[in-house]
Write an enzyme that holds these catalytic residues in place. Structure first.
Site, PDB file in Angstrom:
ATOM      1  N   CYS A  88       0.835  -1.212   0.000  1.00 33.74           N
ATOM      2  CA  CYS A  88       0.000   0.000   0.000  1.00 33.74           C
ATOM      3  C   CYS A  88       0.868   1.261   0.000  1.00 33.74           C
ATOM      4  CB  CYS A  88      -0.917  -0.031   1.223  1.00 33.74           C
ATOM      5  SG  CYS A  88      -1.793   1.514   1.537  1.00 33.74           S
ATOM      6  N   CYS A  99       0.263   3.488   3.070  1.00 35.20           N
ATOM      7  CA  CYS A  99       0.853   2.883   4.269  1.00 35.20           C
ATOM      8  C   CYS A  99       2.357   3.126   4.296  1.00 35.20           C
ATOM      9  CB  CYS A  99       0.575   1.385   4.315  1.00 35.20           C
ATOM     10  SG  CYS A  99      -1.171   0.955   4.379  1.00 35.20           S
TER      11      CYS A  99
END
Length: 146
Positions: free
Chosen positions: A5, A8
């Site tokens: 991600c 993230c």
């Protein structure tokens, strides 16, 4: 979070710094890789990444504020979490419904592993693997119907 991600990855350093400061805040900070723990992503109904929760005495609140170190520290120190509505009872990670949701996520991971085993290890064609799952679904439905 998930390792793939981009969002993230973008807050990873800030999150690590927040975890280092957690002793001074008298809290515990952690992260869970949803690719390794699909049951937790189901239990917490994670639909976007990264998702941040504040948990206190079994009450869960989803943090939706700014993702800076200062804002996260302020959220805890200034007790801003008290103004946030807790996760609804039926959506609470400790509810029976979310236990069932976690079970479904585990089941989907199990099915994916079986499919990978059939196609990767045994060399079964993908469509034959699908046919096996379709047949199994029909037989289980027939059995439950009886």
């Amino acid at each position: 979070y998930a390792p793939w991600c981009p969002a993230c990855q973008q807050i990873e350093l800030m999150w690590e710094n927040f975890a280092k400061e957690s002793e001074h805040l008298d809290i515990t900070v952690g992260k869970v890789d949803v690719t390794q723990e699909p049951g937790l992503s189901g239990r917490f109904f994670v639909t976007t990444l990264p998702t941040i929760y504040h948990a206190n005495d079994g009450v869960f609140r989803r943090y939706r504020g700014s993702r800076t170190l200062e804002d996260l520290q302020g959220y805890v120190l200034e007790r801003k979490w008290e103004a946030v509505e807790p996760v609804a009872g039926w959506k609470s990670p400790s509810s029976i419904i979310m236990h069932g949701m976690a079970g479904l996520f585990h089941l989907s991971g199990w099915i994916r592993q079986i499919h990978s085993y059939l196609t990767g290890t045994l060399g079964v064609h993908v469509y034959i693997s699908y046919a096996i799952f379709i047949l199994a679904t029909l037989l289980i439905g027939l059995f439950l119907g009886l």
